[in-house]
Design a protein around this motif. Structure first.
Motif, mmCIF file in Angstrom:
data_model
loop_
_atom_site.group_PDB
_atom_site.id
_atom_site.type_symbol
_atom_site.label_atom_id
_atom_site.label_comp_id
_atom_site.label_asym_id
_atom_site.label_seq_id
_atom_site.Cartn_x
_atom_site.Cartn_y
_atom_site.Cartn_z
ATOM 1 N N GLY A 144 0.815 -1.213 0.000
ATOM 2 C CA GLY A 144 0.000 0.000 0.000
ATOM 3 C C GLY A 144 0.844 1.255 0.000
ATOM 4 O O GLY A 144 1.761 1.414 -0.796
ATOM 5 N N SER A 145 0.519 2.141 0.922
ATOM 6 C CA SER A 145 1.286 3.378 1.066
ATOM 7 C C SER A 145 2.156 3.323 2.313
ATOM 8 O O SER A 145 2.360 4.319 2.996
ATOM 9 C CB SER A 145 0.335 4.580 1.123
ATOM 10 N N PHE A 146 2.670 2.143 2.640
ATOM 11 C CA PHE A 146 3.582 2.003 3.777
ATOM 12 C C PHE A 146 4.919 2.630 3.381
ATOM 13 O O PHE A 146 5.814 1.957 2.888
ATOM 14 C CB PHE A 146 3.788 0.518 4.111
ATOM 15 N N ASN A 147 5.077 3.915 3.593
ATOM 16 C CA ASN A 147 6.311 4.572 3.161
ATOM 17 C C ASN A 147 6.921 5.449 4.246
ATOM 18 O O ASN A 147 7.752 6.304 3.973
ATOM 19 C CB ASN A 147 6.077 5.375 1.889
ATOM 20 N N THR A 148 6.502 5.215 5.483
ATOM 21 C CA THR A 148 7.096 5.912 6.634
ATOM 22 C C THR A 148 8.049 4.947 7.345
ATOM 23 O O THR A 148 7.996 3.737 7.100
ATOM 24 C CB THR A 148 6.007 6.356 7.616
ATOM 25 N N PRO A 149 8.909 5.456 8.225
ATOM 26 C CA PRO A 149 9.789 4.531 8.957
ATOM 27 C C PRO A 149 9.018 3.407 9.648
ATOM 28 O O PRO A 149 9.411 2.243 9.563
ATOM 29 C CB PRO A 149 10.486 5.452 9.961
ATOM 30 N N MET A 150 7.905 3.743 10.302
ATOM 31 C CA MET A 150 7.158 2.697 10.998
ATOM 32 C C MET A 150 6.494 1.726 10.021
ATOM 33 O O MET A 150 6.367 0.536 10.312
ATOM 34 C CB MET A 150 6.105 3.333 11.920
ATOM 35 N N GLY A 151 6.079 2.217 8.857
ATOM 36 C CA GLY A 151 5.506 1.326 7.842
ATOM 37 C C GLY A 151 6.549 0.355 7.320
ATOM 38 O O GLY A 151 6.273 -0.841 7.125
ATOM 39 N N VAL A 152 7.769 0.859 7.093
ATOM 40 C CA VAL A 152 8.859 0.001 6.623
ATOM 41 C C VAL A 152 9.237 -1.008 7.708
ATOM 42 O O VAL A 152 9.425 -2.200 7.439
ATOM 43 C CB VAL A 152 10.077 0.863 6.231
ATOM 44 N N ILE A 153 9.327 -0.533 8.945
ATOM 45 C CA ILE A 153 9.667 -1.432 10.060
ATOM 46 C C ILE A 153 8.636 -2.550 10.188
ATOM 47 O O ILE A 153 8.982 -3.725 10.347
ATOM 48 C CB ILE A 153 9.751 -0.618 11.372
ATOM 49 N N ARG A 154 7.391 -2.189 10.087
ATOM 50 C CA ARG A 154 6.331 -3.205 10.205
ATOM 51 C C ARG A 154 6.435 -4.241 9.077
ATOM 52 O O ARG A 154 6.255 -5.439 9.305
ATOM 53 C CB ARG A 154 4.968 -2.505 10.163
ATOM 54 N N THR A 155 6.737 -3.749 7.847
ATOM 55 C CA THR A 155 6.873 -4.679 6.721
ATOM 56 C C THR A 155 8.009 -5.659 6.973
ATOM 57 O O THR A 155 7.860 -6.872 6.758
ATOM 58 C CB THR A 155 7.156 -3.885 5.425
ATOM 59 N N VAL A 156 9.144 -5.143 7.417
ATOM 60 C CA VAL A 156 10.305 -6.009 7.653
ATOM 61 C C VAL A 156 10.003 -7.013 8.769
ATOM 62 O O VAL A 156 10.275 -8.212 8.636
ATOM 63 C CB VAL A 156 11.539 -5.156 8.005
#
Length: 520
Positions: free
Chosen positions: A208-220
């Motif tokens: 989606g629009s996971f493009n913040t530090p927390m969005g990236v962290i959650r993806t990883v």
């Protein structure tokens, strides 16, 4: 018996205050839990709204000795009615009770109970009720106070998650990390690159629009698996340092910059700051890395890159490393040729618009750098589906073509979308738009320009909402647009109702941007 009515009043006001706090939490979430952004939104709201004036009047009545039983019954009735109405309201982007949202909500509720409880316990139950109503009136400030109180806790939680994600990535030395940023086009480019690279690699991308530090962290933390060998990381930014923060976490080897334009100027202040922030990605690449940048944007073309090998691309042949030739829009597909790197790669796609071809070109350049065969790229490109709300096109059962460009419009994106609409030669060309936001000092100027562009591309225009209304109408009037082909609506629902009256089979409707609930 004498206490029953005051207790019911207290409970009714507690329920009402909790509903008001929940609404403020929703607005805080839409402002990314940042008090400065939330406060800017708050300043745009009228404190003297009818709803708030009613609450102030009730508070005044509760503070007097005028017919206390009658006043309490009226108070219970009014706050119950307002609570039900608030709960029944439909929002474009409803509140999502994430763990952070839940923590913040509980904190605000505890503050409410503490203040009202002290007022009731130390004085009278009626004073507790008055305190609750005052807190409901001041709910926005209560929310900001709760947010400040929770910041140390959130920092600790974020640090824990950050370290976990960092450790996961450190355990995958063979992982190729590709960063993608840009004022616009990054999400589309991410999807296109993912689809092409999947022909050869096991690929993970930020969803989606996971493009913040927390969005990236959650993806990883939640999705990265040992078998992944490519990670495509979308990087968003609203202020200087945002891209660097993500780069420090994922350490990209390849970077794509799709655009540098005048977006989020409220926080960036100048396009030079946008450029500086987007190039934090290229600056973070190792000497053995690879950069791909879009020279169609002057603030990319004028930025030298000397720390890493770079390929520059443009739609037309401007002397850049890559460009596109032989664009043909057929009824079933768009056909074009990517030229560069000593190759001519003929491609066919369901996508429309030069902006999408530009994004595809960036993905093709990176795919070739990663040794994806041309035949696999051609197959991958032919299978790419349009990304929802980003200039994707569909046809209704009634024969009306819909161009959906409702996500996050900007001056360049809007111009490109109107170019696509202008190419439609059958039926009426209809545009529905609330205009663009977060353009800082140029908000009025760019929306007036949008009005002029609408006048040259559309047979019918619907301007939605009040936020940019005057600017867009001004541009339309400057271009001499006929008033009988213009409709002004307070909401999208109203515009949709009008559309049902004017649209016919063969017409094309462009939805250009859709503002969140924080804008009217």
């Amino acid at each position: 018996m004498n206490l029953i009515l005051p207790i019911i009043t207290f409970l009714a006001l507690l329920f009402y205050t909790a509903i008001e706090i929940k609404f403020q939490l929703q607005m805080m979430q839409q402002n990314t839990y940042r008090n400065d952004r939330y406060n800017r939104w708050l300043k745009g709201e009228s404190f003297a709204s009818v709803s708030r004036l009613v609450d102030l009047f009730l508070l005044l009545l509760l503070s007097t000795s005028f017919l206390p039983v009658f006043v309490q019954i009226v108070t219970i009735t009014v706050v119950f009615y307002k609570s039900v109405n608030r709960l029944k309201t439909k929002y474009k982007k409803p509140l999502v009770f994430t763990r952070r949202a839940t923590r913040l909500y509980l904190t605000a509720l505890v503050l409410t109970l503490l203040i009202a409880g002290l007022a009731a316990g130390l004085t009278t139950l009626n004073n507790g009720s008055r305190a609750l109503l005052a807190l409901a009136i001041l709910a926005p400030y209560l929310m900001m106070a709760a947010n400040v109180l929770m910041q140390p806790v959130e920092r600790q939680i974020n640090r824990k998650y950050y370290n976990e994600a960092k450790q996961i990535l450190a355990q995958m030395p063979g992982l190729t990390v590709i960063g993608i940023t840009g004022s616009y086009g990054k999400t589309s480019t991410k999807h296109y690159l993912y689809r092409i690279l999947c022909e050869r690699y096991n690929v993970l991308m930020t969803p989606g629009s996971f493009n913040t530090p927390m969005g990236v962290i959650r993806t990883v933390r939640e999705q990265m698996k040992p078998y992944h060998n490519v990670f495509i990381c979308e990087m968003g930014a609203k202020q200087i340092g945002d891209i660097k923060e993500i780069c420090d976490l994922v350490n990209p080897q390849i970077g794509i910059i799709t655009a540098v334009g005048e977006q989020h100027l409220e926080s960036f202040k100048s396009i030079e700051n946008v450029q500086r922030t987007k190039f934090e990605l290229v600056d973070a690449l190792p000497a053995s890395g690879f950069a791909v940048v879009n020279n169609d944007f002057p603030y990319i073309a004028n930025r030298p890159v000397d720390n890493v090998p770079v390929k520059r691309y443009t739609i037309a042949d401007t002397g850049a490393d890559y460009h596109i030739e032989d664009i043909r829009y057929d009824s079933d597909a768009t056909r074009f040729t990517v030229v560069g790197g000593g190759e001519r790669i003929e491609l066919s796609t369901k996508l429309i618009g030069e902006c999408n071809l530009s994004n595809l070109m960036a993905a093709v350049i990176v795919a070739r750098h990663l040794q994806v065969p041309v035949s696999s790229i051609q197959y991958g490109v032919s299978r790419i589906e349009q990304v929802e709300h980003r200039l994707n096109m569909k046809r209704t059962p009634g024969g009306i073509s819909i161009i959906d460009d409702a996500f996050n419009s900007n001056p360049d994106g809007a111009r490109m979308a109107l170019d696509v609409l202008r190419r439609m030669t059958q039926g009426k060309r209809i545009a529905i738009t609330p205009g663009m936001i977060e353009l800082g000092d140029k908000q009025v100027e760019y929306n007036r320009t949008l009005g002029r562009q609408l006048a040259t591309a559309c047979d019918y225009v619907m301007v939605v909402g009040r936020y940019n209304r005057d600017s867009i109408l001004s541009g339309l009037q400057e271009a001499g647009y006929p008033e009988e082909k213009l409709f002004v609506a307070d909401s999208f629902a109203e515009a949709q109702a009008r559309l049902a009256q004017v649209a016919e089979a063969g017409d094309t409707v462009l939805y250009e941007n859709d503002l969140p609930d924080t804008f009217k």
